[in-house]
Design an enzyme around this catalytic site. Structure first.
Site, short mmCIF file in Angstrom:
data_model
loop_
_atom_site.label_atom_id
_atom_site.label_comp_id
_atom_site.label_asym_id
_atom_site.label_seq_id
_atom_site.Cartn_x
_atom_site.Cartn_y
_atom_site.Cartn_z
N GLY A 46 0.83 -1.23 0.18
CA GLY A 46 -0.06 -0.04 -0.09
C GLY A 46 0.87 1.27 0.10
CD GLN A 51 3.41 5.87 2.40
OE1 GLN A 51 2.52 5.34 1.95
NE2 GLN A 51 4.48 5.08 3.17
CG LEU A 95 6.77 0.81 1.26
CD1 LEU A 95 6.18 1.08 -0.20
CD2 LEU A 95 7.61 -0.13 1.28
CG HIS A 136 -0.88 1.34 7.27
ND1 HIS A 136 0.20 1.08 8.06
CD2 HIS A 136 -0.22 2.38 6.42
CE1 HIS A 136 1.05 1.59 7.82
NE2 HIS A 136 1.21 2.14 6.69
CG HIS A 140 0.14 6.81 5.16
ND1 HIS A 140 1.42 7.22 5.80
CD2 HIS A 140 0.49 5.63 5.15
CE1 HIS A 140 2.24 6.42 5.98
NE2 HIS A 140 1.63 5.46 5.50
#
Ligand code: NI
Length: 173
Positions: A46, A51, A95, A136, A140
């Protein structure tokens, strides 16, 4: 299409609340494809746009295992509209926090409403690893990392290690 560098915590950009997209147009579709390439290249399941430094409410997910056919899901403006009563704990990684894992308790199943790559409104019922991943990634978009769900002691330990790692890498380059 190119993979983009992934922002590693701690970083103020990962605390930003991302903005809704007005419409899933060609630019957003390109972003989704770049995110999938970035995520697959990093062996993740994901990724949220923030990110890679883009403050848009866009996430991509692919929970297919290595021996399974890829199953990429592209979501804009995802919203959880129903959660199960039962919570379940899963080990999570990210990540943006490489090589750190922790158990996080979340609702076992969720229903999510989103815009797909054609700008169509869709709903998805997710359970198991897909439910974990959707929650999750949506976190973010609100500037929340999985370590924000665990004890401050454990969180600070992980963030300190990541800070130290960043310093070492900066010195080495
Ligand atoms: Ni993550």
């Amino acid at each position: 299409m190119t993979a983009r560098p992934i922002i590693i915590a701690p970083d103020p950009r990962l605390k930003v609340k991302s903005k809704p997209v007005k419409k899933v147009d060609a630019d957003v579709r390109r972003l989704m494809d770049e995110m999938l390439e970035t995520m697959h290249g990093a062996h993740g399941i994901g990724l949220a746009a923030i990110q890679i430094g883009v403050e848009k409410r866009v996430i991509v997910i692919d929970t297919a295992k290595h021996d399974e056919k890829p199953n990429p899901i592209r979501m804009a403006n995802p919203e959880i509209i129903e959660v199960s009563d039962d919570d379940v704990a899963h080990e999570e990684g990210c990540l943006s926090l490489p090589e750190h894992f922790s158990e996080v308790a979340r609702p076992e199943s969720v229903r999510v409403r989103y815009l797909d790559q054609e700008n169509e409104i869709r709903e998805l019922d997710a359970d198991g690893i897909l439910a974990v991943c959707v929650q999750h990634e949506i976190d973010h978009l609100d500037g929340i990392l999985f370590v924000d769900h665990i004890s401050a002691l454990k969180r600070n330990m992980i963030l300190r290690k990541l800070t130290k790692q960043k310093k070492l890498e900066a010195e080495a380059s």
